[in-house]
Design an enzyme around this catalytic site. Sequence first.
Site, mmCIF file in Angstrom:
data_model
loop_
_atom_site.group_PDB
_atom_site.id
_atom_site.type_symbol
_atom_site.label_atom_id
_atom_site.label_comp_id
_atom_site.label_asym_id
_atom_site.label_seq_id
_atom_site.Cartn_x
_atom_site.Cartn_y
_atom_site.Cartn_z
ATOM 1 C CG ASN A 235 -2.219 -0.967 1.168
ATOM 2 O OD1 ASN A 235 -2.678 -1.093 0.280
ATOM 3 N ND2 ASN A 235 -2.264 -2.155 2.010
ATOM 4 C CG ASP B 272 0.823 -8.360 2.248
ATOM 5 O OD1 ASP B 272 -0.255 -8.783 2.050
ATOM 6 O OD2 ASP B 272 0.942 -7.222 2.783
#
Length: 259
Positions: A9, A110
């Site tokens: 992000n 992730d």
Amino acid sequence: MLLAIDAGNTNVVFALLDGRDIRARWRIATDPRRTADEYAVWLNQLLMLEGYSIGDVDAVIIATVVPRALHNLQVLAEKYFKVTALVAGQAPAEWGVELDVEEPASVGADRVVNVIAAHHLYEGDLIVIDFGTATTFDVVDYQGSYKGGIIAPGINLSLDALVTAAAKLPKIAIAPPENRSVIGRTTEAQMHIGVFWGYVAMMEGLVARIRSEIGRPAKVISTGGLAALFDENSDIFDAIAPDLTIMGLALLHERSLKN
């Protein structure tokens, strides 16, 4: 050589690997609007600085939690590296581990990659803490199954929210307070205590609760930029693995070659 890409992000991390050995790594701010051409110009210069070239890359694998960033990264692989990028979690780079949760499709790439690497590197039940935009706690059992976890605001998010919402509070750096006293005598000292020691207390408390719920000993593995900082001020970590996500991507690439 393998180019592993972890699109988070906040940042996109690129790592150049020879087998499982990381030869170079770079990061750039995440921007879904960044084109394949822009990535290529940036990467080409960095590769040359390390003594490599675009032609040295013969495989690309991508893990992303930013869906809008995926397309341009795939175009980067096809247009400049002349390969079809593997996407973590998609054939032929399927996870290969059980996601024992109610909504497996919602688990961030992730996090699964971290679990794969942690189970490969360490034995037994594990708690993986990743300090990113959010701080995540992931539980993997001794058989390698992902059992779930916790998502908490990252410490930078917490600090930004505090400063934004309170007009008179100053911006401070993420750093340990000058001493271990938890009674601050200035506004900045009180903020450092609340942000830093408050975060340490949150981690220690959640790890204790997770271990109690598991009912067996569990090692705590930490990764992410702030892992080392917190390791200096808490004894909950059994290992620091700064390249855990990249290692997981390398393992997924190896598995895809066998499929």
